[in-house]
Design an enzyme around this catalytic site. Structure first.
Site, PDB file in Angstrom:
ATOM      1  N   SER A  52       0.795  -1.230   0.000  1.00 41.57           N
ATOM      2  CA  SER A  52       0.000   0.000   0.000  1.00 41.57           C
ATOM      3  C   SER A  52       0.828   1.280   0.000  1.00 41.57           C
ATOM      4  CB  SER A  52      -0.956   0.023   1.197  1.00 41.57           C
ATOM      5  OG  SER A  52      -0.248   0.224   2.405  1.00 41.57           O
ATOM      6  N   LYS A  96       0.847   4.739   6.739  1.00 40.61           N
ATOM      7  CA  LYS A  96       0.172   5.532   5.704  1.00 40.61           C
ATOM      8  C   LYS A  96       0.700   6.964   5.739  1.00 40.61           C
ATOM      9  CE  LYS A  96      -2.778   2.140   4.860  1.00 40.61           C
ATOM     10  NZ  LYS A  96      -2.244   1.098   4.027  1.00 40.61           N
TER      11      LYS A  96
END
Length: 196
Positions: A52, A96
């Site tokens: 990701s 993230k």
């Protein structure tokens, strides 16, 4: 009456040995305390799982988390953070990039991020998002919430989806600081260079 000169000379030697042992014990205790403080309050090492955050971070990259980074400052836009959500089903660490800050309104439309109605000028090269998720409608962040996205926007489970959602300031463990397997400061990876 005889005087024991050997016994008299042993006194200072025993005292010196006792002092050396005491100092040695203090040094060991200091090292243990220092190691405890470093691992619990300053630095931690973790491994990236999944894709990701590609191309910034790839699976199996070893990173050092700066847990001290947000003790006296708040996270900033584009910081890559490590968080663990306390009230969610999973208990693993997530990595993230912060996109939305407390109090801002976030929306994803036409593959781009809008903050307070203005398109975000991305600092890293990213693909247009195919799935806007929850951010298809405007999301207003509370005073302790952040909106995060993975750099691999079309293969990331992030704030667009209910199982992650907005993250709380208290859930942030620290800033992803250094990639240790191929030494580099994470904040400098894949940043778009401004043309002069």
């Amino acid at each position: 009456m005889e005087f024991d000169f050997d016994r008299e000379n042993r006194g200072p030697v025993v005292k010196k040995i006792a002092i050396k042992i005491f100092i040695w014990i203090l040094q060991i205790a200091a090292v243990i305390l220092f190691a405890y403080l470093i691992t619990n309050y300053a630095l931690e090492k973790t491994t990236v799982l999944g894709n990701s955050m590609e191309p910034t971070l790839v699976e199996q990259d070893k990173i050092i988390i700066n847990k001290f980074a947000y003790r006296f400052a708040r996270p900033k836009r584009y910081d890559v953070v490590v968080f663990k959500q306390t009230n969610k089903e999973h208990s693993y660490l997530n990595i993230k990039r912060i996109i939305g800050l407390p109090g801002e309104t976030i929306q994803i439309s036409g593959g781009s991020v809008f903050i307070n109605g203005t398109v975000l000028a991305e600092q890293i090269p990213v693909e247009a998002m195919v799935n806007s998720g929850l951010a298809e409608e405007e999301i207003t962040l509370d005073e302790n919430e952040y909106f995060v996205l993975g750099d691999n926007r079309n293969s990331s489970e992030d704030s667009r989806f209910a199982n992650i959602g907005n993250i709380l300031a208290d859930d942030i463990i620290g800033k992803a600081w250094i990639r240790s397997n191929d030494f580099a400061f994470i904040s400098n990876l894949n940043v778009i260079k401004e043309e002069k």
